[in-house]
Design a protein around this motif. Structure first.
Motif, PDB file in Angstrom:
ATOM      1  N   THR A 193       7.449 -16.196  -5.721  1.00 43.61           N
ATOM      2  CA  THR A 193       6.454 -17.268  -5.794  1.00 43.61           C
ATOM      3  C   THR A 193       5.970 -17.459  -7.224  1.00 43.61           C
ATOM      4  O   THR A 193       5.872 -18.595  -7.711  1.00 43.61           O
ATOM      5  CB  THR A 193       5.271 -16.950  -4.869  1.00 43.61           C
ATOM      6  OG1 THR A 193       5.737 -16.853  -3.521  1.00 43.61           O
ATOM      7  CG2 THR A 193       4.216 -18.044  -4.959  1.00 43.61           C
ATOM      8  N   GLU A 194       5.684 -16.368  -7.885  1.00 42.53           N
ATOM      9  CA  GLU A 194       5.245 -16.468  -9.280  1.00 42.53           C
ATOM     10  C   GLU A 194       6.362 -17.013 -10.161  1.00 42.53           C
ATOM     11  O   GLU A 194       6.128 -17.876 -11.020  1.00 42.53           O
ATOM     12  CB  GLU A 194       4.802 -15.089  -9.780  1.00 42.53           C
ATOM     13  CG  GLU A 194       3.526 -14.588  -9.114  1.00 42.53           C
ATOM     14  CD  GLU A 194       3.255 -13.133  -9.412  1.00 42.53           C
ATOM     15  OE1 GLU A 194       2.123 -12.810  -9.823  1.00 42.53           O
ATOM     16  OE2 GLU A 194       4.185 -12.302  -9.225  1.00 42.53           O
ATOM     17  N   PHE A 195       7.559 -16.527  -9.965  1.00 40.91           N
ATOM     18  CA  PHE A 195       8.690 -16.959 -10.781  1.00 40.91           C
ATOM     19  C   PHE A 195       8.931 -18.462 -10.640  1.00 40.91           C
ATOM     20  O   PHE A 195       9.306 -19.144 -11.609  1.00 40.91           O
ATOM     21  CB  PHE A 195       9.940 -16.180 -10.379  1.00 40.91           C
ATOM     22  CG  PHE A 195      11.058 -16.220 -11.377  1.00 40.91           C
ATOM     23  CD1 PHE A 195      10.947 -15.560 -12.596  1.00 40.91           C
ATOM     24  CD2 PHE A 195      12.230 -16.900 -11.103  1.00 40.91           C
ATOM     25  CE1 PHE A 195      11.983 -15.586 -13.515  1.00 40.91           C
ATOM     26  CE2 PHE A 195      13.277 -16.932 -12.008  1.00 40.91           C
ATOM     27  CZ  PHE A 195      13.158 -16.267 -13.223  1.00 40.91           C
TER      28      PHE A 195
ATOM     29  N   LEU B 160      16.519 -13.677 -22.704  1.00 36.80           N
ATOM     30  CA  LEU B 160      16.186 -13.368 -21.317  1.00 36.80           C
ATOM     31  C   LEU B 160      16.332 -11.878 -21.072  1.00 36.80           C
ATOM     32  O   LEU B 160      17.390 -11.286 -21.304  1.00 36.80           O
ATOM     33  CB  LEU B 160      17.114 -14.126 -20.366  1.00 36.80           C
ATOM     34  CG  LEU B 160      16.958 -13.793 -18.871  1.00 36.80           C
ATOM     35  CD1 LEU B 160      15.594 -14.229 -18.357  1.00 36.80           C
ATOM     36  CD2 LEU B 160      18.081 -14.421 -18.056  1.00 36.80           C
ATOM     37  N   LYS B 161      15.261 -11.270 -20.587  1.00 36.05           N
ATOM     38  CA  LYS B 161      15.306  -9.918 -20.036  1.00 36.05           C
ATOM     39  C   LYS B 161      14.762 -10.001 -18.627  1.00 36.05           C
ATOM     40  O   LYS B 161      13.674 -10.537 -18.412  1.00 36.05           O
ATOM     41  CB  LYS B 161      14.465  -8.946 -20.854  1.00 36.05           C
ATOM     42  CG  LYS B 161      14.448  -7.536 -20.264  1.00 36.05           C
ATOM     43  CD  LYS B 161      13.596  -6.577 -21.086  1.00 36.05           C
ATOM     44  CE  LYS B 161      13.592  -5.187 -20.467  1.00 36.05           C
ATOM     45  NZ  LYS B 161      12.755  -4.229 -21.242  1.00 36.05           N
ATOM     46  N   LEU B 162      15.512  -9.464 -17.681  1.00 32.58           N
ATOM     47  CA  LEU B 162      15.120  -9.596 -16.284  1.00 32.58           C
ATOM     48  C   LEU B 162      15.396  -8.287 -15.560  1.00 32.58           C
ATOM     49  O   LEU B 162      16.554  -7.913 -15.321  1.00 32.58           O
ATOM     50  CB  LEU B 162      15.896 -10.740 -15.638  1.00 32.58           C
ATOM     51  CG  LEU B 162      15.411 -11.237 -14.284  1.00 32.58           C
ATOM     52  CD1 LEU B 162      13.957 -11.664 -14.350  1.00 32.58           C
ATOM     53  CD2 LEU B 162      16.285 -12.391 -13.809  1.00 32.58           C
ATOM     54  N   GLY B 163      14.336  -7.574 -15.214  1.00 30.75           N
ATOM     55  CA  GLY B 163      14.452  -6.310 -14.502  1.00 30.75           C
ATOM     56  C   GLY B 163      14.518  -6.524 -13.007  1.00 30.75           C
ATOM     57  O   GLY B 163      13.572  -6.211 -12.270  1.00 30.75           O
ATOM     58  N   ALA B 164      15.618  -7.064 -12.552  1.00 32.01           N
ATOM     59  CA  ALA B 164      15.836  -7.374 -11.138  1.00 32.01           C
ATOM     60  C   ALA B 164      17.288  -7.060 -10.803  1.00 32.01           C
ATOM     61  O   ALA B 164      18.149  -7.034 -11.689  1.00 32.01           O
ATOM     62  CB  ALA B 164      15.527  -8.844 -10.856  1.00 32.01           C
ATOM     63  N   PRO B 165      17.612  -6.844  -9.508  1.00 30.97           N
ATOM     64  CA  PRO B 165      18.985  -6.501  -9.110  1.00 30.97           C
ATOM     65  C   PRO B 165      19.899  -7.723  -9.106  1.00 30.97           C
ATOM     66  O   PRO B 165      20.374  -8.177  -8.049  1.00 30.97           O
ATOM     67  CB  PRO B 165      18.807  -5.910  -7.710  1.00 30.97           C
ATOM     68  CG  PRO B 165      17.583  -6.588  -7.181  1.00 30.97           C
ATOM     69  CD  PRO B 165      16.670  -6.751  -8.367  1.00 30.97           C
TER      70      PRO B 165
ATOM     71  N   ALA C 196      10.895  -7.251 -11.615  1.00 30.78           N
ATOM     72  CA  ALA C 196      10.833  -8.476 -10.830  1.00 30.78           C
ATOM     73  C   ALA C 196      11.406  -8.242  -9.441  1.00 30.78           C
ATOM     74  O   ALA C 196      12.456  -7.617  -9.290  1.00 30.78           O
ATOM     75  CB  ALA C 196      11.598  -9.600 -11.524  1.00 30.78           C
ATOM     76  N   ASP C 197      10.730  -8.753  -8.440  1.00 30.93           N
ATOM     77  CA  ASP C 197      11.185  -8.686  -7.055  1.00 30.93           C
ATOM     78  C   ASP C 197      11.785 -10.046  -6.709  1.00 30.93           C
ATOM     79  O   ASP C 197      11.131 -10.912  -6.128  1.00 30.93           O
ATOM     80  CB  ASP C 197      10.004  -8.348  -6.143  1.00 30.93           C
ATOM     81  CG  ASP C 197      10.411  -8.181  -4.686  1.00 30.93           C
ATOM     82  OD1 ASP C 197      11.630  -8.113  -4.415  1.00 30.93           O
ATOM     83  OD2 ASP C 197       9.520  -8.139  -3.817  1.00 30.93           O
ATOM     84  N   LEU C 198      13.045 -10.217  -7.109  1.00 30.63           N
ATOM     85  CA  LEU C 198      13.692 -11.518  -6.993  1.00 30.63           C
ATOM     86  C   LEU C 198      15.066 -11.375  -6.363  1.00 30.63           C
ATOM     87  O   LEU C 198      15.767 -10.380  -6.575  1.00 30.63           O
ATOM     88  CB  LEU C 198      13.862 -12.156  -8.378  1.00 30.63           C
ATOM     89  CG  LEU C 198      12.597 -12.413  -9.203  1.00 30.63           C
ATOM     90  CD1 LEU C 198      12.975 -12.889 -10.599  1.00 30.63           C
ATOM     91  CD2 LEU C 198      11.703 -13.434  -8.507  1.00 30.63           C
ATOM     92  N   ALA C 199      15.465 -12.395  -5.606  1.00 25.32           N
ATOM     93  CA  ALA C 199      16.830 -12.518  -5.113  1.00 25.32           C
ATOM     94  C   ALA C 199      17.606 -13.432  -6.055  1.00 25.32           C
ATOM     95  O   ALA C 199      17.024 -14.168  -6.861  1.00 25.32           O
ATOM     96  CB  ALA C 199      16.831 -13.098  -3.700  1.00 25.32           C
TER      97      ALA C 199
END
Length: 239
Positions: free
Chosen positions: A65-67, A104-109, A85-88
């Motif tokens: 939602t925030e993203f 871009l740095k993104l700590g998500a799977p 980040a809790d992202l799909a």
């Protein structure tokens, strides 16, 4: 004399390059304490109002939602760094609304579908994916970025065969692989990348012998394995 950190001091590269390097001046002054971090909503608002071109979040976990707030009014965003980040993968479609993004740095799977979303932002020069899960196909997607200079990835699913996509990144200068389970065979595609300046390899299955062959092919390469120089590296510096 060769400098310990092989970089060109371009506006968007220095901080991340320093973070990648284990070389340091132990006699230098102690770093200043980090400033208080503004909230996600405050940083998004600053971008929308034209007061900032970056969002850097190290102490908050950002959800979908925030993203999604990046969809509205963040087309001037240049730097996006999210430690957690809790992202799909599907959530990364929001990035198409940041057409000028360079870092871009993104700590998500991030999986293969997520790398396709990232590759749809052709302005990217730095991509840092420290918690990714993509396969060789995902690396192929990232290799299509036309201006990518620095790639830092963690993924247990890229193989020796997938490393053949690395030379396709014609602008690549800096490469950092974390727990990518390649062997000496996965190093061979790097032999011909004469513009590669820095290579960090942490947690691989490569041998010192294989890495020695790489350094023979690229004698000017600044290289660390598990944050250390190889024995006999002519460019080694004390840490």
């Amino acid at each position: 004399m060769r400098r310990c950190i092989c970089i060109h001091w371009r506006p968007l590269l220095p901080l991340l390059l320093l973070a990648l390097s284990a070389c340091s001046d132990e006699t230098g002054p102690s770093p200043a304490p980090p400033p208080t971090e503004a909230s996600w909503s405050e940083q998004v608002a600053a971008v929308r109002e034209g007061e900032s071109t970056q969002i850097i979040v190290n102490h908050q976990t950002i959800d979908a939602t925030e993203f999604s707030e990046l969809t509205d009014g963040c087309d001037g965003l240049l730097i996006l760094e999210i430690e957690s980040a809790d992202l799909a993968d599907a959530d990364l479609a929001v990035l198409e609304h940041c057409p000028l993004l360079k870092r871009l740095k993104l700590g998500a799977p991030v999986g293969d579908a997520g790398t396709e979303m990232i590759a749809a932002v052709p302005t990217l020069e730095i991509v840092n994916l420290p918690e990714a899960e993509f396969t060789d196909d995902g690396l192929a997607s990232l290799a299509t970025l036309p201006h990518l200079e620095l790639l830092r990835i963690h993924t247990p699913n890229v193989t020796d065969a997938g490393m053949a996509h690395i030379p396709e990144i014609k602008s690549l200068r800096f490469l950092h692989l974390i727990d990518v389970p390649i062997t000496d065979a996965g190093l061979r595609p790097l032999y011909g990348i004469t513009d590669l300046e820095s290579f960090y390899l942490d947690g691989s299955q490569c041998t010192d012998e294989g890495l020695g062959e790489l350094l023979k092919a690229l004698p000017e390469l600044h290289f660390h394995k598990d944050q250390l120089h190889l024995p006999g590296d002519p460019h080694a510096h004390p840490h």
